[in-house]
Structure formats: structure tokens, C-alpha cells
Design a protein around this motif. Structure first.
Motif, PDB file in Angstrom:
ATOM      1  N   ALA A  52      55.733  81.808 -32.311  1.00 24.73           N
ATOM      2  CA  ALA A  52      55.551  80.365 -32.192  1.00 24.73           C
ATOM      3  C   ALA A  52      56.576  79.615 -33.048  1.00 24.73           C
ATOM      4  O   ALA A  52      57.160  78.621 -32.614  1.00 24.73           O
ATOM      5  CB  ALA A  52      54.137  79.971 -32.594  1.00 24.73           C
ATOM      6  N   ARG A  53      56.811  80.094 -34.264  1.00 17.34           N
ATOM      7  CA  ARG A  53      57.790  79.441 -35.143  1.00 17.34           C
ATOM      8  C   ARG A  53      59.195  79.557 -34.569  1.00 17.34           C
ATOM      9  O   ARG A  53      59.963  78.604 -34.576  1.00 17.34           O
ATOM     10  CB  ARG A  53      57.757  80.030 -36.543  1.00 17.34           C
ATOM     11  CG  ARG A  53      58.736  79.305 -37.469  1.00 17.34           C
ATOM     12  CD  ARG A  53      58.743  79.838 -38.857  1.00 17.34           C
ATOM     13  NE  ARG A  53      57.546  79.454 -39.576  1.00 17.34           N
ATOM     14  CZ  ARG A  53      57.311  79.817 -40.830  1.00 17.34           C
ATOM     15  NH1 ARG A  53      58.172  80.566 -41.485  1.00 17.34           N
ATOM     16  NH2 ARG A  53      56.208  79.435 -41.434  1.00 17.34           N
ATOM     17  N   ALA A  54      59.537  80.721 -34.047  1.00 21.79           N
ATOM     18  CA  ALA A  54      60.865  80.915 -33.440  1.00 21.79           C
ATOM     19  C   ALA A  54      61.045  79.991 -32.240  1.00 21.79           C
ATOM     20  O   ALA A  54      62.095  79.369 -32.075  1.00 21.79           O
ATOM     21  CB  ALA A  54      61.054  82.369 -33.036  1.00 21.79           C
ATOM     22  N   ALA A  55      60.004  79.880 -31.400  1.00 26.88           N
ATOM     23  CA  ALA A  55      60.084  78.994 -30.237  1.00 26.88           C
ATOM     24  C   ALA A  55      60.224  77.543 -30.668  1.00 26.88           C
ATOM     25  O   ALA A  55      60.996  76.778 -30.077  1.00 26.88           O
ATOM     26  CB  ALA A  55      58.845  79.168 -29.363  1.00 26.88           C
ATOM     27  N   GLU A  56      59.500  77.145 -31.707  1.00 26.52           N
ATOM     28  CA  GLU A  56      59.587  75.769 -32.209  1.00 26.52           C
ATOM     29  C   GLU A  56      60.971  75.474 -32.767  1.00 26.52           C
ATOM     30  O   GLU A  56      61.531  74.403 -32.528  1.00 26.52           O
ATOM     31  CB  GLU A  56      58.530  75.540 -33.284  1.00 26.52           C
ATOM     32  CG  GLU A  56      58.503  74.113 -33.801  1.00 26.52           C
ATOM     33  CD  GLU A  56      57.434  73.912 -34.853  1.00 26.52           C
ATOM     34  OE1 GLU A  56      57.606  72.990 -35.658  1.00 26.52           O
ATOM     35  OE2 GLU A  56      56.452  74.667 -34.875  1.00 26.52           O
ATOM     36  N   GLU A  57      61.540  76.422 -33.498  1.00 26.46           N
ATOM     37  CA  GLU A  57      62.885  76.231 -34.049  1.00 26.46           C
ATOM     38  C   GLU A  57      63.901  76.079 -32.923  1.00 26.46           C
ATOM     39  O   GLU A  57      64.777  75.227 -32.998  1.00 26.46           O
ATOM     40  CB  GLU A  57      63.275  77.417 -34.943  1.00 26.46           C
ATOM     41  CG  GLU A  57      62.489  77.513 -36.217  1.00 26.46           C
ATOM     42  CD  GLU A  57      62.833  76.426 -37.216  1.00 26.46           C
ATOM     43  OE1 GLU A  57      63.972  75.943 -37.225  1.00 26.46           O
ATOM     44  OE2 GLU A  57      61.940  76.060 -37.990  1.00 26.46           O
ATOM     45  N   GLN A  58      63.795  76.892 -31.889  1.00 27.73           N
ATOM     46  CA  GLN A  58      64.720  76.795 -30.775  1.00 27.73           C
ATOM     47  C   GLN A  58      64.511  75.512 -29.999  1.00 27.73           C
ATOM     48  O   GLN A  58      65.458  74.891 -29.545  1.00 27.73           O
ATOM     49  CB  GLN A  58      64.562  77.996 -29.853  1.00 27.73           C
ATOM     50  CG  GLN A  58      65.090  79.273 -30.466  1.00 27.73           C
ATOM     51  CD  GLN A  58      64.826  80.481 -29.602  1.00 27.73           C
ATOM     52  OE1 GLN A  58      64.086  80.415 -28.632  1.00 27.73           O
ATOM     53  NE2 GLN A  58      65.431  81.596 -29.978  1.00 27.73           N
ATOM     54  N   ARG A  59      63.263  75.078 -29.859  1.00 24.21           N
ATOM     55  CA  ARG A  59      62.965  73.845 -29.133  1.00 24.21           C
ATOM     56  C   ARG A  59      63.569  72.658 -29.852  1.00 24.21           C
ATOM     57  O   ARG A  59      64.177  71.790 -29.250  1.00 24.21           O
ATOM     58  CB  ARG A  59      61.457  73.657 -29.001  1.00 24.21           C
ATOM     59  CG  ARG A  59      61.063  72.376 -28.273  1.00 24.21           C
ATOM     60  CD  ARG A  59      59.557  72.176 -28.287  1.00 24.21           C
ATOM     61  NE  ARG A  59      59.002  72.140 -29.616  1.00 24.21           N
ATOM     62  CZ  ARG A  59      58.973  71.068 -30.413  1.00 24.21           C
ATOM     63  NH1 ARG A  59      59.513  69.952 -30.011  1.00 24.21           N
ATOM     64  NH2 ARG A  59      58.431  71.114 -31.601  1.00 24.21           N
ATOM     65  N   ASP A  60      63.431  72.624 -31.160  1.00 25.78           N
ATOM     66  CA  ASP A  60      63.915  71.481 -31.917  1.00 25.78           C
ATOM     67  C   ASP A  60      65.434  71.399 -31.968  1.00 25.78           C
ATOM     68  O   ASP A  60      65.989  70.324 -32.048  1.00 25.78           O
ATOM     69  CB  ASP A  60      63.359  71.518 -33.351  1.00 25.78           C
ATOM     70  CG  ASP A  60      61.868  71.245 -33.386  1.00 25.78           C
ATOM     71  OD1 ASP A  60      61.334  70.746 -32.378  1.00 25.78           O
ATOM     72  OD2 ASP A  60      61.238  71.528 -34.419  1.00 25.78           O
ATOM     73  N   SER A  61      66.114  72.522 -31.918  1.00 24.92           N
ATOM     74  CA  SER A  61      67.567  72.495 -32.015  1.00 24.92           C
ATOM     75  C   SER A  61      68.259  72.618 -30.663  1.00 24.92           C
ATOM     76  O   SER A  61      69.471  72.552 -30.599  1.00 24.92           O
ATOM     77  CB  SER A  61      68.047  73.631 -32.932  1.00 24.92           C
ATOM     78  OG  SER A  61      67.732  74.874 -32.359  1.00 24.92           O
ATOM     79  N   SER A  62      67.512  72.742 -29.596  1.00 26.78           N
ATOM     80  CA  SER A  62      68.133  72.940 -28.294  1.00 26.78           C
ATOM     81  C   SER A  62      68.931  71.720 -27.849  1.00 26.78           C
ATOM     82  O   SER A  62      69.907  71.863 -27.122  1.00 26.78           O
ATOM     83  CB  SER A  62      67.075  73.283 -27.251  1.00 26.78           C
ATOM     84  OG  SER A  62      66.184  72.200 -27.087  1.00 26.78           O
ATOM     85  N   GLY A  63      68.557  70.540 -28.289  1.00 28.76           N
ATOM     86  CA  GLY A  63      69.294  69.342 -27.922  1.00 28.76           C
ATOM     87  C   GLY A  63      70.718  69.364 -28.424  1.00 28.76           C
ATOM     88  O   GLY A  63      71.625  68.850 -27.775  1.00 28.76           O
ATOM     89  N   TYR A  64      70.944  69.949 -29.582  1.00 25.21           N
ATOM     90  CA  TYR A  64      72.299  70.031 -30.113  1.00 25.21           C
ATOM     91  C   TYR A  64      73.164  70.940 -29.244  1.00 25.21           C
ATOM     92  O   TYR A  64      74.301  70.626 -28.958  1.00 25.21           O
ATOM     93  CB  TYR A  64      72.289  70.548 -31.553  1.00 25.21           C
ATOM     94  CG  TYR A  64      71.615  69.604 -32.502  1.00 25.21           C
ATOM     95  CD1 TYR A  64      72.198  68.398 -32.827  1.00 25.21           C
ATOM     96  CD2 TYR A  64      70.386  69.914 -33.052  1.00 25.21           C
ATOM     97  CE1 TYR A  64      71.583  67.518 -33.683  1.00 25.21           C
ATOM     98  CE2 TYR A  64      69.757  69.045 -33.912  1.00 25.21           C
ATOM     99  CZ  TYR A  64      70.364  67.847 -34.230  1.00 25.21           C
ATOM    100  OH  TYR A  64      69.742  66.980 -35.072  1.00 25.21           O
TER     101      TYR A  64
END
Length: 150
Positions: A52-64
């Protein structure tokens, strides 16, 4: 200097002395890598929490990642983004047009749709806003190309 015993390298890599402490060690790059070698970002989490933490980190930075200039390429010659292609459509320009022609199209359409010349025409005001936004996108892209020397 590096805080590692008997190291004479420059200590330009700060590392915390303990969790939640403002005190820092200052290591050289080699010893910073050694210090961080056993560090586990997911320590203390079970498998589901780590995922869940890995998915959240990727979700938050995917816009960049998605906003990278060359990641937006669309149709045309491959040098223009999808947003630029949409802006060219609004300005009724070809995909391979030079910026001087974009300026001419902008001036022509802005003059034809300006709210002062089309009073009480809400559609013309909306078209004028779209024309302004399209020109801003293309002007920014041209400035970026000029600045990068492309």
C-alpha cells in the motif's frame, strides 16, 4: 571532513545520528552508501502495508513522470506535445507551422473574437479565452525550445 574514522574525504552527505534527531553525521559518498546499505524503507510493515505504501508513493509521484516534456508527444512530427497539438487546432494551424505563423493566426482570431468587437456574444468571449490559452501554451513551448537551444 567525513565523520568516518580515518577518512580524509569531504563530508558532504548528511545522515541522521538517530531517528527524529536534528544531529547529523557528515559522510563522504562512499561511507554514506555504506551507512545506508542496510536501510529498509519498509521495515516494520507487513506485506500488505508495504504494498500500500509503495502504491501510494508511486501514485503521488506519477504526475512528475507523466509531465516530462517528451512524454507528451502526440501526432505531428513528434516534437509537439498533445497540449500543443490541441492548441494548434484551436488556432486553426497545421502541425508543422512555424511560430511566426502561430502569432499571425492568434492575432487574426483574437481580433475576430475579442469581446469588445463582439459585445453581448458569450460564445465569442469563450472562443477568445480558448484562443488566449492556446497561444499561451504554444508561446511557452516556443520559449522552452529557444531556451534549451533546440
Amino acid at each position: 571532513m567525513c565523520d568516518r574514522h580515518n577518512c580524509g574525504e569531504a563530508g558532504n552527505c548528511p545522515a541522521p545520528k538517530s531517528p527524529n534527531s536534528p544531529d547529523r553525521w557528515y559522510f563522504c559518498e562512499k561511507h554514506a552508501a555504506e551507512y545506508n546499505q542496510g536501510w529498509d524503507y519498509f521495515a516494520g510493515l507487513d506485506k500488505e502495508e508495504a504494498a500500500a505504501r509503495a502504491a501510494e508513493e508511486q501514485r503521488d509521484s506519477s504526475g512528475y513522470r507523466e509531465s516530462a516534456f517528451h512524454g507528451w508527444t502526440g501526432s505531428g512530427d513528434g516534437s509537439r506535445s498533445r497540449d500543443e497539438m490541441r492548441a494548434l487546432d484551436v488556432l486553426e494551424c497545421d502541425a508543422h507551422v512555424e511560430f511566426d505563423e502561430i502569432k499571425k493566426a492568434y492575432r487574426r482570431l483574437a481580433k475576430a473574437n475579442h469581446p469588445d468587437t463582439n459585445q453581448n456574444d458569450k460564445d465569442a468571449a469563450l472562443r477568445f479565452q480558448a484562443i488566449q490559452a492556446a497561444y499561451a501554451v504554444l508561446r511557452t513551448a516556443e520559449e522552452r525550445k529557444t531556451w534549451k537551444g533546440v
